[in-house]
Design an enzyme around this catalytic site. Sequence first.
Site, PDB file in Angstrom:
ATOM      1  CE  LYS A  32       9.127  77.676  27.616  1.00 60.47           C
ATOM      2  NZ  LYS A  32       8.298  78.489  28.530  1.00 60.47           N
ATOM      3  CB  THR A  33       7.726  75.295  23.147  1.00 55.64           C
ATOM      4  OG1 THR A  33       7.521  76.497  23.878  1.00 55.64           O
ATOM      5  CG2 THR A  33       6.430  74.518  23.103  1.00 55.64           C
ATOM      6  CG  ASP A 223       6.620  75.169  30.060  1.00 55.69           C
ATOM      7  OD1 ASP A 223       7.766  75.655  30.142  1.00 55.69           O
ATOM      8  OD2 ASP A 223       5.829  75.438  29.134  1.00 55.69           O
ATOM      9  CD  GLU A 224       6.299  79.791  30.971  1.00 56.74           C
ATOM     10  OE1 GLU A 224       7.217  80.434  31.528  1.00 56.74           O
ATOM     11  OE2 GLU A 224       5.871  80.035  29.836  1.00 56.74           O
ATOM     12  CD  GLN A 254      11.052  84.726  29.537  1.00 55.90           C
ATOM     13  OE1 GLN A 254       9.933  84.822  29.059  1.00 55.90           O
ATOM     14  NE2 GLN A 254      11.983  83.959  29.016  1.00 55.90           N
ATOM     15  NE  ARG A 610       7.724  87.611  25.529  1.00 52.32           N
ATOM     16  CZ  ARG A 610       8.240  86.415  25.750  1.00 52.32           C
ATOM     17  NH1 ARG A 610       7.651  85.352  25.244  1.00 52.32           N
ATOM     18  NH2 ARG A 610       9.350  86.271  26.441  1.00 52.32           N
TER      19      ARG A 610
END
Length: 758
Positions: A32-33, A223-224, A254, A610
């Site tokens: 994503k980043t 973002d997020e 998430q 994670r």
Amino acid sequence: MDYLAGLNEPQRKAVEHIDGPLMIIAGAGSGKTRVLTYRTAHLIEKGVDPFAILLLTFTNKAAGEMRHRIETVIGNAAKNIWMGTFHSIFAKILRFEGTRLGYTSNFSIYDTDDSKSLIRALIKEKNLDDKVYKVNLVLNRISNAKNRLIGPAQYTGSSILAEEDRLARIPAMGELYQLYCARCFAANAMDFDDLLFQTNILFRDHLDVLNKYQHKFKHVMVDEFQDTNVSQYLITKKLSAVNRNICVVGDDAQSIYAFRGADIQNILNFERDYSDLVTIKLEENYRSTKAIVAVANSIISRNKNQLKKDVFTSNEDGDDIEIIRASSDNEEGRMIASAIFEAAQKENLTWSDFAILYRTNAQSRSFEEALRRLNIKYRIIGGVSFYQRKEIKDVLGYLRFTVNQNDEEAFKRIINLPKRGIGDTTIAKIVVTAAENNVPIWDVVSNISQFQAARGSAGIEAFSDLIKSFKLMVEVEQKDAYEVANHVAKASGLLRELYEDKTVEGLARYQNLQELLNAIKSFVDNPENEDKSLATFLQSVSLLTNADADEDPADRDKVTLMTIHSAKGLEFNRVFLVGLEEDLFPSQMMLQSQQDLEEERRLFYVAVTRAEKKLQISYAESRYQFGRLKACEPSRFLNELDPNFVKMAKPAGARKEVSSFRPVQKTGFTAKPAPSAAQLIQKPTTNTNYQHVVSANFQATDALALAAGQKVEHAKFGFGLIKRIEVNGAERKAVIDFEKGVGEKTLLLSFAKLMIVT
DNA sequence: GGTCGTATATTTTTT
DNA sequence: ATATACGACC
């Protein structure tokens, strides 16, 4: 453009999409980043002015990292992108435009403690029962209202809310909300929610301002996105209404911040607001093994409220997920610590490859102890951050009041610090006088003789003179943040007070203060900061999150301990997910208050995803709570893991309890750095005589427990018998003889509550 | 007003 | 276990 080559099909599509609304649903570990970075770089290469790009991230750190990565692709232009958290970006805009709403540009930002303190004061002033009007409850209701853009007027006007509050037996809620807002406004202060709420008001009531920013920002990216609340969503929607170039990136699976007002419906319903929305799903996971992805999928598939997604990976199969059973929280700590130790040795891993993730901050204790015992370096993210410490907040209080003399909370914090003989009664009187006469606090303070009889006013006059001299430095002499702060620390007497405190805690506090001054110095010296004023520094400081803490890169090789919430966006080679017990995770609180098992499950999903190579999950059969050992059940979540990829860890061999009785030889060691922590001053000892002199201020019950002949014991660490105890009341000193050597631990635990006086 | 001693409630996550 | 609140006393 060569960077496009390394992307998969959907990633490339996302990067190349420029015009019109775009939603990227990015599964965990799907790059994503990377997409966001390249997309931004791509925009700039296609001729978009960096100043016209607004990129909203979840933490300042994420923004910093993204900026850095964009810089490596396109160079210096990256500096000019508007990038940061919602809170910091809109705080900045409110600095410029807040005058439209009646705030000045140097408004204060109230943190949660300030908000609570103000609410506590209001409850008292209104003579309400603080058992019924719980501060947290009141603050929550206010916060929820603001996040749903319900202002105080609308709140009090709503019959539904009034009915709700009547049923909850808090009918004065609306009035409190109104008063709270009025007092914040009078203090020229905004709380965290205000930074978003007032931005909405600004854009609603001042169309010229809205228009300006609508045209300024040609591209808005979030973002997020799954963690935005309604207030944030409306801001972005309004800002992108003209150019319609809005790009949101997120993963509904998430979404873990509902308690803070985040609304998962924002992402689930995004399509409704944009008929021409393009949705791209990133479903290939590059981070984790097949086993981890499979287990994660098995968890999240149980949630009903989600977008359809098919996360897969072409990574190796990897090890099965291991379940570790411990008999107690302390044993859990020891087992994990030794597992880390062995894995690091056998597989040649570094400490930074490991993370321990837990549901609540309080769980860190047993791991800290066990890691320390094995000499494993660790760092804790979260907990009480540097800027939350008393000594730091005290100085910041002075600085805040210097910049904004209407800041009621800063005023209450510092008026009697160091002691000037001004008590709570006087302080409350000043605050109420200001509120009743509808004048700023500073008017009352600086003209105290008009408002109050002579009693106590000498101290107040001294205080007001002090502040006047600080003001002069800022407003007339135009000194930078460091010069002012340095002077304030000295002139206020705070620095000296700590310097004269020779206890270990005092020393630490003194050093913390020095560190704060260093931080301000580096803020001033940083050539990227054009505005070196105190006001700007204070603003940046109050919006730091605990994920933003500086870490010296040289000292990075440490095991990371943190809550799952702070682990969002991070990844680790090995993850230990601990405390998988019913009522703890899923949290009982959460299930009671929000009835939302799905959010807890998403949190579980975040934790599991994670891990890159290996995931180990542990639970304890008993756990200390309120100082008592409680029995625990394994979490229901353990049954939700795909059994094909899960195995029980082999039971650890019978382990002898540690019960060493090493004589204490060090001079002066310290207990845990809790507020009531103690320093032991030890007299020179002979081999057989363990005499300790303690200067202490302790409760009578403690004295009883320490009476001669009593056994001093703690759990499993050992015990010693007190042969003789003399408590000299006048001097508040106790002399204690131990019959035989006691472990250092026992001593610490026995004396941790004794506070040093000398 | 300040200090001391005892009773009481408290724990989810964070911008 | 510990932070806070409250009442007694200087």
